[in-house]
Design an enzyme around this catalytic site. Structure first.
Site, PDB file in Angstrom:
ATOM      1  N   HIS A 306       0.851  -1.190   0.000  1.00  0.00           N
ATOM      2  CA  HIS A 306       0.000   0.000   0.000  1.00  0.00           C
ATOM      3  C   HIS A 306       0.880   1.232   0.000  1.00  0.00           C
ATOM      4  O   HIS A 306       1.921   1.254   0.641  1.00  0.00           O
ATOM      5  CB  HIS A 306      -0.927   0.014   1.224  1.00  0.00           C
ATOM      6  N   ASP A 363      -7.954  -5.387   0.064  1.00  0.00           N
ATOM      7  CA  ASP A 363      -8.433  -6.242  -1.020  1.00  0.00           C
ATOM      8  C   ASP A 363      -8.038  -7.700  -0.859  1.00  0.00           C
ATOM      9  O   ASP A 363      -8.540  -8.561  -1.574  1.00  0.00           O
ATOM     10  CB  ASP A 363      -7.917  -5.715  -2.367  1.00  0.00           C
TER      11      ASP A 363
HETATM   12  N1  CMC Z   1       4.197  -7.761  -4.612  1.00  0.00           N
HETATM   13  C1  CMC Z   1       5.533  -7.691  -4.766  1.00  0.00           C
HETATM   14  N2  CMC Z   1       6.271  -6.558  -4.688  1.00  0.00           N
HETATM   15  C2  CMC Z   1       5.579  -5.445  -4.438  1.00  0.00           C
HETATM   16  C3  CMC Z   1       4.194  -5.423  -4.236  1.00  0.00           C
HETATM   17  C4  CMC Z   1       3.492  -6.651  -4.353  1.00  0.00           C
HETATM   18  N3  CMC Z   1       2.177  -6.698  -4.210  1.00  0.00           N
HETATM   19  N4  CMC Z   1       3.799  -4.164  -3.986  1.00  0.00           N
HETATM   20  C5  CMC Z   1       4.894  -3.398  -4.019  1.00  0.00           C
HETATM   21  N5  CMC Z   1       5.980  -4.169  -4.291  1.00  0.00           N
HETATM   22  C6  CMC Z   1       7.370  -3.713  -4.389  1.00  0.00           C
HETATM   23  C7  CMC Z   1       7.574  -2.928  -5.669  1.00  0.00           C
HETATM   24  O1  CMC Z   1       8.002  -3.763  -6.719  1.00  0.00           O
HETATM   25  C8  CMC Z   1       8.629  -1.920  -5.262  1.00  0.00           C
HETATM   26  O2  CMC Z   1       9.892  -2.541  -5.294  1.00  0.00           O
HETATM   27  P1  CMC Z   1      11.205  -1.659  -5.650  1.00  0.00           P
HETATM   28  O3  CMC Z   1      11.332  -0.643  -4.560  1.00  0.00           O
HETATM   29  O4  CMC Z   1      12.307  -2.665  -5.668  1.00  0.00           O
HETATM   30  O5  CMC Z   1      10.942  -1.039  -6.997  1.00  0.00           O
HETATM   31  C9  CMC Z   1       8.297  -1.617  -3.797  1.00  0.00           C
HETATM   32  O6  CMC Z   1       7.596  -2.786  -3.309  1.00  0.00           O
HETATM   33  C10 CMC Z   1       7.410  -0.392  -3.610  1.00  0.00           C
HETATM   34  O7  CMC Z   1       6.243  -0.596  -4.378  1.00  0.00           O
HETATM   35  P2  CMC Z   1       5.599   0.481  -5.329  1.00  0.00           P
HETATM   36  O8  CMC Z   1       4.784  -0.216  -6.374  1.00  0.00           O
HETATM   37  O9  CMC Z   1       6.677   1.428  -5.814  1.00  0.00           O
HETATM   38  O10 CMC Z   1       4.684   1.216  -4.281  1.00  0.00           O
HETATM   39  P3  CMC Z   1       3.481   2.174  -4.604  1.00  0.00           P
HETATM   40  O11 CMC Z   1       3.185   2.902  -3.369  1.00  0.00           O
HETATM   41  O12 CMC Z   1       3.771   2.970  -5.837  1.00  0.00           O
HETATM   42  O13 CMC Z   1       2.267   1.170  -4.989  1.00  0.00           O
HETATM   43  C11 CMC Z   1       0.577  -0.464  -4.746  1.00  0.00           C
HETATM   44  C12 CMC Z   1       1.360   0.677  -4.076  1.00  0.00           C
HETATM   45  C13 CMC Z   1      -0.649  -0.774  -3.886  1.00  0.00           C
HETATM   46  C14 CMC Z   1       0.087  -0.027  -6.119  1.00  0.00           C
HETATM   47  C15 CMC Z   1       1.485  -1.704  -4.858  1.00  0.00           C
HETATM   48  O14 CMC Z   1       1.874  -2.135  -3.574  1.00  0.00           O
HETATM   49  C16 CMC Z   1       0.831  -2.847  -5.605  1.00  0.00           C
HETATM   50  O15 CMC Z   1       0.903  -2.897  -6.836  1.00  0.00           O
HETATM   51  N6  CMC Z   1       0.133  -3.799  -4.889  1.00  0.00           N
HETATM   52  C17 CMC Z   1      -0.632  -4.841  -5.536  1.00  0.00           C
HETATM   53  C18 CMC Z   1      -1.966  -4.292  -6.026  1.00  0.00           C
HETATM   54  C19 CMC Z   1      -2.947  -4.073  -4.888  1.00  0.00           C
HETATM   55  O16 CMC Z   1      -3.139  -4.933  -4.033  1.00  0.00           O
HETATM   56  N7  CMC Z   1      -3.638  -2.906  -4.883  1.00  0.00           N
HETATM   57  C20 CMC Z   1      -4.666  -2.583  -3.895  1.00  0.00           C
HETATM   58  C21 CMC Z   1      -4.239  -1.477  -2.978  1.00  0.00           C
HETATM   59  S1  CMC Z   1      -5.351  -1.312  -1.551  1.00  0.00           S
HETATM   60  C22 CMC Z   1      -6.855  -0.799  -2.216  1.00  0.00           C
HETATM   61  C23 CMC Z   1      -6.817   0.629  -2.611  1.00  0.00           C
HETATM   62  O17 CMC Z   1      -7.019   1.474  -1.732  1.00  0.00           O
HETATM   63  O18 CMC Z   1      -6.551   0.923  -3.778  1.00  0.00           O
END
Ligand code: CMC
Length: 428
Positions: A306, A363
């Site tokens: 998140h 989720d």
């Molecule tokens: N599985 C594996 N690695 C992950 C995941 C995951 N689910 N989520 C984040 N990471 C890694 C990502 O690859 C990154 O690594 P690095 O620093 O080496 O590049 C690091 O953790 C930080 O992640 P980010 O994608 O840069 O973080 P963000 O804040 O931009 O994105 C997120 C947050 C929710 C989009 C992301 O965690 C994700 O894609 N999660 C899976 C989708 C999901 O479950 N979404 C629902 C969110 S809750 C409901 C809502 O309110 O929307």
């Protein structure tokens, strides 16, 4: 007022620092470009406050979520979705007469215009319910033109709000009925909000359906947990679209589209699909964890991670407990729950997930609960949208209540070509 000082090119610029009520601090850079020629660059708005808001407070480090100051755990246990919707939109819990009037207006506005029913005939039964929902919500602006209003004390806004909250559930249930080729079940005046929705979804002339009290309560809790989450992707979209003075229905339609994406609300559908793939293709938990860590792999651990929560998501904690209570009470055999638990335990013990502070989000468990309520997988994000609607409306209202209304318009750092000659086609 506190000030932050930016030093650039031998000059010092004083920037006002604002305090939030929970002692959060924000540097005001409104005049930075005018004074220094600098803009700020923050791709994905990771550290940008787009507004001041009194609706929802989140402390991602401590796992705190409050609506209008009331902890989410208390609302999930003691409130109903309708009461929470009122709280978000009007800023206080309704007294008895306010709640009675709000409920009465929801009932009066629960049907959709009969002409609009024909819209469903134009959609293929296989169409994704989120596409149907966004289209129908935007179409409300054609049938119920209460366009932009700048008097939010007026009845016009109240009517638009109840109309949306009530009709969205009718539209959602009708889109399901259309997809399975069954006749629509009209809303009933004697059922409360969630029970009414479940009845419209699952009652049929050949298979009567009685809404069980536990199902009704579970749905109330799920929708309360979805009801607002401050400036996330879809809410920021609603604000941005609304900032151009677009009408409420169209602003909400844009929010629904933003929510649909699998990185946002669409993740609840992807979680179940992921768990099903793991079961059907026979992946081990170890394989899943290593694929999730491998950026080259196409496997993503949906329902994990998140932008804001870096310890735990309080909504996921409530839902996980509910999931287990349901399984125990109804003796449900749901193999996907076992896979989800194993996956969660393995991820939480893995150094990659620990270092990146990745935890189950709302989720991860909401899809399993919706499944236990009988909601089809492709409607999970629709359920999220029904829940998030009061938050979107509250944020839209708050933006328009604050003066001056500023159209949302970020800047950019241009990195393209400098001025170039136009070369006629025969010389290229
Ligand atoms: N599985 C594996 N690695 C992950 C995941 C995951 N689910 N989520 C984040 N990471 C890694 C990502 O690859 C990154 O690594 P690095 O620093 O080496 O590049 C690091 O953790 C930080 O992640 P980010 O994608 O840069 O973080 P963000 O804040 O931009 O994105 C997120 C947050 C929710 C989009 C992301 O965690 C994700 O894609 N999660 C899976 C989708 C999901 O479950 N979404 C629902 C969110 S809750 C409901 C809502 O309110 O929307």
């Amino acid at each position: 007022m506190e000030k932050a000082v930016l030093s650039y090119n031998g000059k010092q610029y004083e920037l006002p620092v604002f305090n939030g009520t929970e002692n959060e601090k924000a540097v005001d850079i409104t005049n930075l470009r005018k004074d220094s020629g600098l803009i700020t660059l923050d791709v994905g708005y990771q550290n940008t406050g787009s507004c001041q808001s009194a609706i929802t407070f989140i402390d991602g480090e401590k796992g705190i979520l409050r609506y209008r100051g009331i902890p989410i755990e208390v609302l999930a246990e003691k409130s109903t979705f309708v009461e929470t919707a009122y709280l978000l939109i009007y800023g206080h819990l309704p007294n008895l007469s306010e709640r009675r009037l709000f409920s009465q207006r929801l009932t009066e506005n629960s049907m959709i215009h009969e002409d609009m029913l024909r819209f469903f005939d134009g959609f293929p039964p296989t169409g994704h319910p989120m596409a149907v929902l966004s289209t129908m919500v935007n179409a409300l602006s054609v049938y119920y033109p209460g366009y932009f209003t700048d008097n939010f004390e007026s009845d016009t806004f109240d009517l638009m709000a109840v109309r949306l909250i009530s009709k969205i559930r009718t539209i959602a249930a009708y889109s399901y009925k259309h997809s399975i080729g069954e006749p629509f079940v009209y809303p009933r005046h004697d059922l409360m909000y969630c029970a009414n929705f479940l009845n419209m979804m699952f009652n049929s002339p050949v298979k009567p359906y009685n809404v069980e009290i536990d199902m009704d309560r579970a749905l109330n809790t799920l929708l309360i947990l979805h009801a607002d989450h401050e400036q996330n992707c879809s809410t920021s979209t609603v604000r941005l679209v609304g900032s151009s003075m677009a009408n409420l229905y169209s602003s909400i339609c844009a929010g629904i589209c933003a929510l649909w994406g699998p990185l946002h609300g669409g993740a609840n559908q992807r979680v179940i699909e992921m768990l099903e793939t793991i079961r059907e293709d026979g992946f081990t938990i170890k394989q899943c964890i290593s694929m999730a860590k491998d950026k080259e792999s196409r496997f993503k651990l949906f329902g994990f991670g998140h932008r804001i929560y870096k310890n735990f998501d309080p909504r996921a904690t409530i839902l996980k407990k509910m999931c287990h209570e349901f399984v125990a009470k109804y003796n449900i055999h749901e193999p996907l729950i076992d896979i989800a638990m194993d996956l969660e335990n393995a991820a939480l013990a893995d150094q990659f997930f620990i270092d990146k502070k990745l935890y189950p989000n709302v989720d991860f468990y909401s899809g399993l609960l919706y499944r236990m309520l009988g909601i089809p997988t492709n409607m999970f994000t629709v359920m999220f949208a029904i829940g998030r609607l009061p938050g979107w409306i509250a944020q839209w209202k708050e933006m328009h209540d604050s003066r001056p209304l500023k159209i949302g318009r970020p800047r950019q750092l241009y990195i393209g070509d400098n001025i170039r000659d136009f070369v006629p086609i025969e010389q290229r």
